[in-house]
Design a protein around this motif. Structure first.
Motif, PDB file in Angstrom:
ATOM      1  N   PHE A  72      61.380 -66.271 128.553  1.00 24.14           N
ATOM      2  CA  PHE A  72      61.199 -64.860 128.208  1.00 24.14           C
ATOM      3  C   PHE A  72      59.727 -64.604 127.873  1.00 24.14           C
ATOM      4  CE2 PHE A  72      61.160 -61.360 125.086  1.00 24.14           C
ATOM      5  CZ  PHE A  72      61.792 -60.393 125.838  1.00 24.14           C
ATOM      6  N   ALA A  73      59.136 -63.667 128.558  1.00 24.26           N
ATOM      7  CA  ALA A  73      57.712 -63.357 128.363  1.00 24.26           C
ATOM      8  C   ALA A  73      57.561 -62.086 127.543  1.00 24.26           C
ATOM      9  CB  ALA A  73      57.020 -63.201 129.713  1.00 24.26           C
ATOM     10  N   PHE A  74      56.577 -62.081 126.648  1.00 22.29           N
ATOM     11  CA  PHE A  74      56.321 -60.899 125.826  1.00 22.29           C
ATOM     12  C   PHE A  74      54.849 -60.886 125.430  1.00 22.29           C
ATOM     13  CE2 PHE A  74      57.251 -64.336 122.963  1.00 22.29           C
ATOM     14  CZ  PHE A  74      56.430 -64.146 121.863  1.00 22.29           C
ATOM     15  N   ASP A  75      54.375 -59.730 125.002  1.00 15.92           N
ATOM     16  CA  ASP A  75      52.994 -59.580 124.549  1.00 15.92           C
ATOM     17  C   ASP A  75      52.916 -59.991 123.082  1.00 15.92           C
ATOM     18  OD1 ASP A  75      52.162 -58.587 127.010  1.00 15.92           O
ATOM     19  OD2 ASP A  75      52.752 -56.541 126.477  1.00 15.92           O
ATOM     20  N   LEU A  76      52.084 -60.996 122.795  1.00 20.01           N
ATOM     21  CA  LEU A  76      51.935 -61.494 121.427  1.00 20.01           C
ATOM     22  C   LEU A  76      50.751 -60.809 120.758  1.00 20.01           C
ATOM     23  CD1 LEU A  76      52.854 -63.544 119.261  1.00 20.01           C
ATOM     24  CD2 LEU A  76      51.140 -65.119 120.201  1.00 20.01           C
ATOM     25  N   PRO A  77      50.995 -60.015 119.722  1.00 25.25           N
ATOM     26  CA  PRO A  77      49.875 -59.370 119.021  1.00 25.25           C
ATOM     27  C   PRO A  77      49.234 -60.330 118.016  1.00 25.25           C
ATOM     28  CG  PRO A  77      51.964 -58.640 118.095  1.00 25.25           C
ATOM     29  CD  PRO A  77      52.304 -59.557 119.218  1.00 25.25           C
ATOM     30  N   PRO A  78      48.063 -60.019 117.520  1.00 23.48           N
ATOM     31  CA  PRO A  78      47.440 -60.842 116.471  1.00 23.48           C
ATOM     32  C   PRO A  78      48.333 -60.898 115.223  1.00 23.48           C
ATOM     33  CG  PRO A  78      45.858 -59.287 117.399  1.00 23.48           C
ATOM     34  CD  PRO A  78      47.195 -58.899 117.929  1.00 23.48           C
ATOM     35  N   LEU A  79      48.145 -61.935 114.412  1.00 18.99           N
ATOM     36  CA  LEU A  79      48.979 -62.122 113.217  1.00 18.99           C
ATOM     37  C   LEU A  79      48.944 -60.920 112.273  1.00 18.99           C
ATOM     38  CD1 LEU A  79      48.502 -65.905 112.311  1.00 18.99           C
ATOM     39  CD2 LEU A  79      50.652 -64.731 112.762  1.00 18.99           C
ATOM     40  N   PRO A  80      47.773 -60.357 111.964  1.00 20.34           N
ATOM     41  CA  PRO A  80      47.772 -59.189 111.070  1.00 20.34           C
ATOM     42  C   PRO A  80      48.583 -58.024 111.647  1.00 20.34           C
ATOM     43  CG  PRO A  80      45.559 -60.102 111.236  1.00 20.34           C
ATOM     44  CD  PRO A  80      46.384 -60.780 112.277  1.00 20.34           C
ATOM     45  N   GLU A  81      48.493 -57.835 112.963  1.00 21.51           N
ATOM     46  CA  GLU A  81      49.260 -56.749 113.578  1.00 21.51           C
ATOM     47  C   GLU A  81      50.761 -57.051 113.546  1.00 21.51           C
ATOM     48  OE1 GLU A  81      49.563 -54.168 117.728  1.00 21.51           O
ATOM     49  OE2 GLU A  81      47.811 -55.444 117.346  1.00 21.51           O
ATOM     50  N   GLN A  82      51.112 -58.344 113.683  1.00 18.36           N
ATOM     51  CA  GLN A  82      52.523 -58.722 113.569  1.00 18.36           C
ATOM     52  C   GLN A  82      53.078 -58.294 112.206  1.00 18.36           C
ATOM     53  OE1 GLN A  82      53.381 -62.847 114.488  1.00 18.36           O
ATOM     54  NE2 GLN A  82      51.842 -62.882 116.132  1.00 18.36           N
ATOM     55  N   ARG A  83      52.285 -58.530 111.166  1.00 17.69           N
ATOM     56  CA  ARG A  83      52.746 -58.170 109.815  1.00 17.69           C
ATOM     57  C   ARG A  83      52.878 -56.656 109.674  1.00 17.69           C
ATOM     58  NH1 ARG A  83      48.386 -62.036 108.537  1.00 17.69           N
ATOM     59  NH2 ARG A  83      49.361 -64.109 108.359  1.00 17.69           N
ATOM     60  N   ARG A  84      51.946 -55.905 110.266  1.00 16.93           N
ATOM     61  CA  ARG A  84      52.030 -54.445 110.199  1.00 16.93           C
ATOM     62  C   ARG A  84      53.268 -53.940 110.962  1.00 16.93           C
ATOM     63  NH1 ARG A  84      46.435 -54.937 111.227  1.00 16.93           N
ATOM     64  NH2 ARG A  84      46.669 -54.168 113.381  1.00 16.93           N
ATOM     65  N   ILE A  85      53.543 -54.565 112.117  1.00 12.45           N
ATOM     66  CA  ILE A  85      54.714 -54.163 112.897  1.00 12.45           C
ATOM     67  C   ILE A  85      55.993 -54.422 112.109  1.00 12.45           C
ATOM     68  CG2 ILE A  85      56.098 -54.776 114.930  1.00 12.45           C
ATOM     69  CD1 ILE A  85      53.471 -55.197 116.441  1.00 12.45           C
ATOM     70  N   VAL A  86      56.094 -55.605 111.491  1.00 13.03           N
ATOM     71  CA  VAL A  86      57.292 -55.939 110.707  1.00 13.03           C
ATOM     72  C   VAL A  86      57.481 -54.944 109.565  1.00 13.03           C
ATOM     73  CG1 VAL A  86      58.296 -57.640 109.138  1.00 13.03           C
ATOM     74  CG2 VAL A  86      57.287 -58.382 111.303  1.00 13.03           C
ATOM     75  N   ALA A  87      56.390 -54.629 108.870  1.00 12.58           N
ATOM     76  CA  ALA A  87      56.485 -53.692 107.745  1.00 12.58           C
ATOM     77  C   ALA A  87      56.938 -52.314 108.222  1.00 12.58           C
ATOM     78  CB  ALA A  87      55.135 -53.602 107.031  1.00 12.58           C
ATOM     79  N   ALA A  88      56.395 -51.862 109.351  1.00 10.49           N
ATOM     80  CA  ALA A  88      56.762 -50.533 109.872  1.00 10.49           C
ATOM     81  C   ALA A  88      58.224 -50.506 110.312  1.00 10.49           C
ATOM     82  CB  ALA A  88      55.848 -50.168 111.038  1.00 10.49           C
ATOM     83  N   ILE A  89      58.669 -51.553 111.022  1.00  9.75           N
ATOM     84  CA  ILE A  89      60.066 -51.592 111.497  1.00  9.75           C
ATOM     85  C   ILE A  89      61.030 -51.637 110.326  1.00  9.75           C
ATOM     86  CG2 ILE A  89      61.782 -53.008 112.694  1.00  9.75           C
ATOM     87  CD1 ILE A  89      59.630 -53.795 114.678  1.00  9.75           C
ATOM     88  N   GLU A  90      60.726 -52.483 109.335  1.00 10.01           N
ATOM     89  CA  GLU A  90      61.644 -52.613 108.199  1.00 10.01           C
ATOM     90  C   GLU A  90      61.719 -51.315 107.404  1.00 10.01           C
ATOM     91  OE1 GLU A  90      60.332 -56.066 106.100  1.00 10.01           O
ATOM     92  OE2 GLU A  90      61.479 -57.431 107.394  1.00 10.01           O
ATOM     93  N   ALA A  91      60.620 -50.591 107.294  1.00  7.71           N
ATOM     94  CA  ALA A  91      60.650 -49.301 106.595  1.00  7.71           C
ATOM     95  C   ALA A  91      61.501 -48.289 107.359  1.00  7.71           C
ATOM     96  CB  ALA A  91      59.226 -48.767 106.421  1.00  7.71           C
ATOM     97  N   LEU A  92      61.347 -48.253 108.681  1.00  2.71           N
ATOM     98  CA  LEU A  92      62.145 -47.323 109.497  1.00  2.71           C
ATOM     99  C   LEU A  92      63.619 -47.719 109.493  1.00  2.71           C
ATOM    100  CD1 LEU A  92      59.689 -46.859 112.502  1.00  2.71           C
ATOM    101  CD2 LEU A  92      60.318 -45.125 110.810  1.00  2.71           C
TER     102      LEU A  92
END
Length: 621
Positions: A72-92
């Motif tokens: 399975f292929a996916f776009d891997l963002p930088p670690l800081p962006e990963q944390r921002r994405i997780v925070a945004a998804i969990e809030a939503l």
């Protein structure tokens, strides 16, 4: 941890404790390249679920391997962006969860409101102002006298027609003495009614020429162009859902001509699920009813919807359940049903009550809105994940270290670690000394390469002469998978003999031959399938009575809920639905199951079977 068995179930979690897991779990250790919570969300997104499902192998137990999942292929963002994405998804997702809990609290509130309206209506509270504005209406006691006179007149006309059809002419009126007057109602323990109202037994409000009756006992095989048959599962929210009615042969329908409906009758479920009520529309004229349903034909003086709403009141619903007896299934006797005590109001007031109740309980639009909103929330959760993994959910920071640089550093560290020292060679194995051995080949299934699985061990002469113990070839196969095989073996098969069915199930489980030990194991599981109503016996044949989920009655599903939920443990409703579907041999949860189980959950909560808090449920002690 990722569940590779049945990947369409999307079982992914981050454990909060140490331990071991089964071989059907893929374990992703912590990595410096990807955040754990980010990986959890990545593995949960719909695109990966579809990818895993399409690449899984196996019919009965589909699995995906680590190598296949690794493609399975996916776009891997930088670690800081990963944390921002997780925070945004969990809030939503937290906002979505609160909205879902609010929506799920609406159906129980509507049910409480419905019960309150019905109780108020049949105490006379709902029309108190109407009575004050109409003080000179004829009391219900006078109406009841006319009803009794009309009922007797109908009976006499029907009896006279029967005698004349036989060529007999009565010489006097002694034959009229056979008419049984209804028993007087004991009102000593009944609640007080408005002065203009009175109590009556249900039996005296029904037609004498179209008496209370059950329906078809043995419907036989379904006939494509046969007569429509109304079952308990077809009675929903005061209506008969005619979209999926079963059809029986005209010959069987003719045997039960007495229970045909013409329109305007009231149907009441009296076996298994007690107390479902519906009014028959004219479009169903000519249909028949199942054994588990009683047909009530009210006299024209009693509005049909008055009687239907009355039977739905908490007082009468409780009375119907308490009046039923438990044999193989809970059953309400017609003789008991006739003695149900019904309030009767003046004619105009009954019409006004029906109008008010129908208006107050017209919540179809609300239910539809709740269902649509719930579907929108599910789609919203999926779209949030999709948007996040397209890089559109949070803004990118140009100061973040690119993920490509991070991956290159990790690769370099791994190569450096691999270059330290050379791997140790294999130790030579000591030559094996020959031993006397016995070979156990008792009815074992062939291995995937076609060779028979054998077991060698040293043996004494006494052991060599003893018969090998019979083992259960399905001992390591989950019971739920065997139940699914039974259900699949019934699809499109109709009635089958036990031998035909067991051979079909063995084929579903990958066996080409049904040996003695396999047959014994399948017979044991057949009894389980019958208890779970996946199958039922009819003489020497077996059939599946629950090809569609809604054929299960409420009582059975309440018992099944207890079996799939352990005490002192909390579940989400989705988890319970998945467990229940597997328990009953279904491979996945459909929208129809979710809709059916909403009413069962409400019933379970009212009956004290389960407790709930938002989306969390548990078994009450």
């Amino acid at each position: 941890m990722y569940g590779k068995l049945r990947p369409y179930l999307n079982k992914v979690c981050v454990p909060e404790f140490d331990g071991v897991c089964s071989t059907d779990i893929l374990v992703f250790p912590p990595s410096t390249a990807i955040e754990n919570r980010f990986l959890l969300l990545l593995l949960s997104q719909p695109r990966l679920v579809t990818f895993a499902h399409e690449r899984s192998s196996g019919i009965n137990l589909p699995r995906i391997g680590a190598d296949e999942l690794g493609e399975f292929a996916f776009d891997l963002p930088p670690l800081p962006e990963q944390r921002r994405i997780v925070a945004a998804i969990e809030a939503l997702q937290e906002r979505s969860r609160r909205a879902r809990e609010a929506l799920e609290s609406i159906p129980p509130m509507l049910e409480q409101f419905r019960q309150s309206v019905l109780a108020s209506a049949f105490r006379g509270d709902l029309t108190a102002d109407w009575r004050a504005a109409h003080p000179d209406v004829e009391p219900a006691s006078e109406l009841l006298k006319r009803i009794r006179a009309e009922r007797r007149r109908q009976w006499e006309e029907a009896e006279l027609a029967k005698m004349q059809a036989k060529g007999k002419t009565p010489k006097d009126d002694k034959w009229k003495e056979k008419y049984q007057e209804p028993e007087p109602v004991d009102t000593s323990e009944l609640p007080e009614l408005p002065r203009e109202w009175c109590w009556a037994a249900l039996g005296e409000l029904l037609s004498a020429v179209s008496p209370l009756c059950y329906g078809v006992v043995q419907p036989g095989d379904e006939t494509h162009h046969g007569v429509r048959l109304i079952r308990v599962c077809d009675i929903q929210d005061g209506r008969v859902n005619a979209t999926a009615l079963r059809r029986i042969s005209e010959a069987i329908d003719e045997q039960y001509a007495r229970s045909r409906v013409r329109g305007s009758e009231i149907l009441l479920s009296v076996v298994g699920t007690i107390g479902r009520v519906a009014v028959v529309t004219s479009g169903l004229a000519g249909a028949n009813i199942a054994r588990a349903i009683a047909r009530l034909t009210p006299l024209e003086h009693i509005p049909k919807r008055w009687l239907m709403h009355c039977l739905n009141t908490p007082r009468l619903q409780d009375w119907l359940v308490r009046g039923s007896r438990e044999v193989a299934r809970k059953t309400l006797n017609l003789g008991v049903l006739e003695r149900a005590v019904i309030p009767v109001a003046p004619t105009m007031e009954m019409a006004e009550t029906v109008r008010l109740v129908d208006g107050l309980l017209a919540d179809d639009a609300i239910k539809m809105l709740v269902g649509e909103s719930s579907s929108c929330l599910q789609e919203l959760d999926q779209s949030i994940l999709a948007k996040a993994f397209r890089g559109e959910l949070v803004p990118q920071n140009p100061n973040d270290e690119p993920a490509s640089v991070l991956l290159e550093r990790i690769r370099a560290e791994r190569e450096a670690a691999a270059g330290k020292g050379k791997p140790a060679g294999r130790r030579k194995r000591a030559p094996r000394q020959s031993q006397p051995a016995t070979e156990d080949t008792t009815d074992e299934p062939a291995s995937p390469n076609g060779r028979r699985l054998t077991q060698r061990r040293s043996a004494t002469p006494r052991e060599a002469s003893a018969p090998a113990p019979t083992r259960d070839p399905l001992a390591e196969t989950p019971t739920d998978d065997i139940m699914a095989a039974f259900r699949k073996a019934c699809w499109g098969a109709g009635d089958q003999t036990e031998d035909q069915l067991l051979r079909a199930v063995a084929g579903q489980l990958g066996y080409q031959r049904v040996r003695q030990d396999l047959r014994a194991s399948l017979q044991k599981h057949l009894r389980t399938a019958i208890r779970r109503r996946i199958l039922e016996r009819d003489g020497d044949t077996l059939r599946c009575p629950t090809l569609i989920f809604r054929n299960y009655d409420d009582d059975f599903l309440l018992q099944a809920l207890r079996r799939v939920m352990a005490k002192n443990r909390e579940y989400t409703r989705d988890d319970v639905l998945h467990n229940l579907a597997l328990h009953l041999g279904y491979s996945h949860v459909t929208d129809a199951m979710r809709e059916r189980m909403r009413s069962v959950f409400r019933l379970a909560i009212r009956a004290g079977v389960v407790g709930y808090r938002g989306t969390v449920v548990w078994v009450e002690s």
